[in-house]
Design a protein around this motif. Structure first.
Motif, mmCIF file in Angstrom:
data_model
loop_
_atom_site.group_PDB
_atom_site.id
_atom_site.type_symbol
_atom_site.label_atom_id
_atom_site.label_comp_id
_atom_site.label_asym_id
_atom_site.label_seq_id
_atom_site.Cartn_x
_atom_site.Cartn_y
_atom_site.Cartn_z
ATOM 1 N N LYS A 22 0.801 -1.223 0.000
ATOM 2 C CA LYS A 22 0.000 0.000 0.000
ATOM 3 C C LYS A 22 0.835 1.276 0.000
ATOM 4 O O LYS A 22 0.529 2.229 -0.708
ATOM 5 N N LEU A 23 1.898 1.311 0.824
ATOM 6 C CA LEU A 23 2.611 2.562 1.072
ATOM 7 C C LEU A 23 4.033 2.614 0.514
ATOM 8 O O LEU A 23 4.726 3.609 0.728
ATOM 9 N N ARG A 24 4.488 1.518 -0.158
ATOM 10 C CA ARG A 24 5.882 1.422 -0.641
ATOM 11 C C ARG A 24 6.862 1.589 0.532
ATOM 12 O O ARG A 24 7.887 2.235 0.401
ATOM 13 N N ARG A 25 6.522 1.034 1.688
ATOM 14 C CA ARG A 25 7.337 1.158 2.899
ATOM 15 C C ARG A 25 7.881 -0.217 3.280
ATOM 16 O O ARG A 25 7.128 -1.165 3.451
ATOM 17 N N TYR A 26 9.201 -0.312 3.407
ATOM 18 C CA TYR A 26 9.873 -1.562 3.735
ATOM 19 C C TYR A 26 10.460 -1.472 5.144
ATOM 20 O O TYR A 26 10.913 -0.408 5.560
ATOM 21 N N ILE A 43 20.635 1.788 2.388
ATOM 22 C CA ILE A 43 19.572 1.196 1.556
ATOM 23 C C ILE A 43 19.789 1.574 0.094
ATOM 24 O O ILE A 43 19.688 0.728 -0.800
ATOM 25 N N GLU A 44 20.107 2.845 -0.166
ATOM 26 C CA GLU A 44 20.323 3.284 -1.540
ATOM 27 C C GLU A 44 21.524 2.584 -2.166
ATOM 28 O O GLU A 44 21.491 2.222 -3.335
ATOM 29 N N ALA A 45 22.590 2.396 -1.410
ATOM 30 C CA ALA A 45 23.781 1.743 -1.945
ATOM 31 C C ALA A 45 23.559 0.245 -2.143
ATOM 32 O O ALA A 45 23.987 -0.327 -3.147
ATOM 33 N N PHE A 46 22.871 -0.408 -1.210
ATOM 34 C CA PHE A 46 22.712 -1.858 -1.255
ATOM 35 C C PHE A 46 21.696 -2.289 -2.316
ATOM 36 O O PHE A 46 21.918 -3.256 -3.034
ATOM 37 N N TYR A 47 20.575 -1.582 -2.414
ATOM 38 C CA TYR A 47 19.508 -1.978 -3.332
ATOM 39 C C TYR A 47 19.456 -1.133 -4.607
ATOM 40 O O TYR A 47 18.727 -1.477 -5.540
ATOM 41 N N GLY A 48 20.165 -0.019 -4.674
ATOM 42 C CA GLY A 48 20.190 0.816 -5.878
ATOM 43 C C GLY A 48 18.858 1.489 -6.172
ATOM 44 O O GLY A 48 18.441 1.559 -7.327
ATOM 45 N N ILE A 49 18.193 2.001 -5.149
ATOM 46 C CA ILE A 49 16.911 2.680 -5.311
ATOM 47 C C ILE A 49 16.966 4.040 -4.631
ATOM 48 O O ILE A 49 17.946 4.361 -3.959
ATOM 49 N N THR A 92 10.955 -0.573 -6.292
ATOM 50 C CA THR A 92 10.568 -1.684 -5.427
ATOM 51 C C THR A 92 11.819 -2.431 -4.984
ATOM 52 O O THR A 92 12.856 -2.363 -5.647
ATOM 53 N N ILE A 93 11.705 -3.138 -3.877
ATOM 54 C CA ILE A 93 12.773 -4.003 -3.377
ATOM 55 C C ILE A 93 12.216 -5.418 -3.372
ATOM 56 O O ILE A 93 11.170 -5.667 -2.778
#
Length: 99
Positions: A22-26, A43-49, A92-93
């Protein structure tokens, strides 16, 4: 610090899965000393988002009691820090890829 030093593991529960849809919250379990900026960068470095927002919660430890043949066994679950990460629209992750 490397991203693997900050992120411990993702939290996969019914509530966390509902927020992902619903919220794009992980939700992640993180190191207690990490701040919001370090969590965002990890998070940005590990998943590239792209991360939009980071909320943190320190979950308190709980007392646990078990009854056995020898009697009651008392213990305590340790407290931990939880990070709720909101990602940008369209990102998305895939947390289930390695299972």
């Amino acid at each position: 610090m490397k991203p693997t030093d900050i992120l411990i593991k993702p939290i996969l529960s019914e509530k966390a899965n509902a927020q992902q849809e619903k919220l794009r919250r992980y939700t992640f379990k993180v190191v207690r000393a990490a701040n919001k900026l370090q969590i965002k960068q990890a998070i940005e470095a590990f998943y590239g988002i792209t991360v939009v927002d980071v909320n943190t919660v320190v979950v308190p430890g709980k007392n646990k009691t078990r009854y056995t043949k020898a009697g009651f066994i008392k213990g305590k679950k340790s407290s931990y820090k939880k990070a709720l990460v909101t990602v940008a629209e369209g990102d998305t992750i895939d947390l289930y890829a390695n299972i």
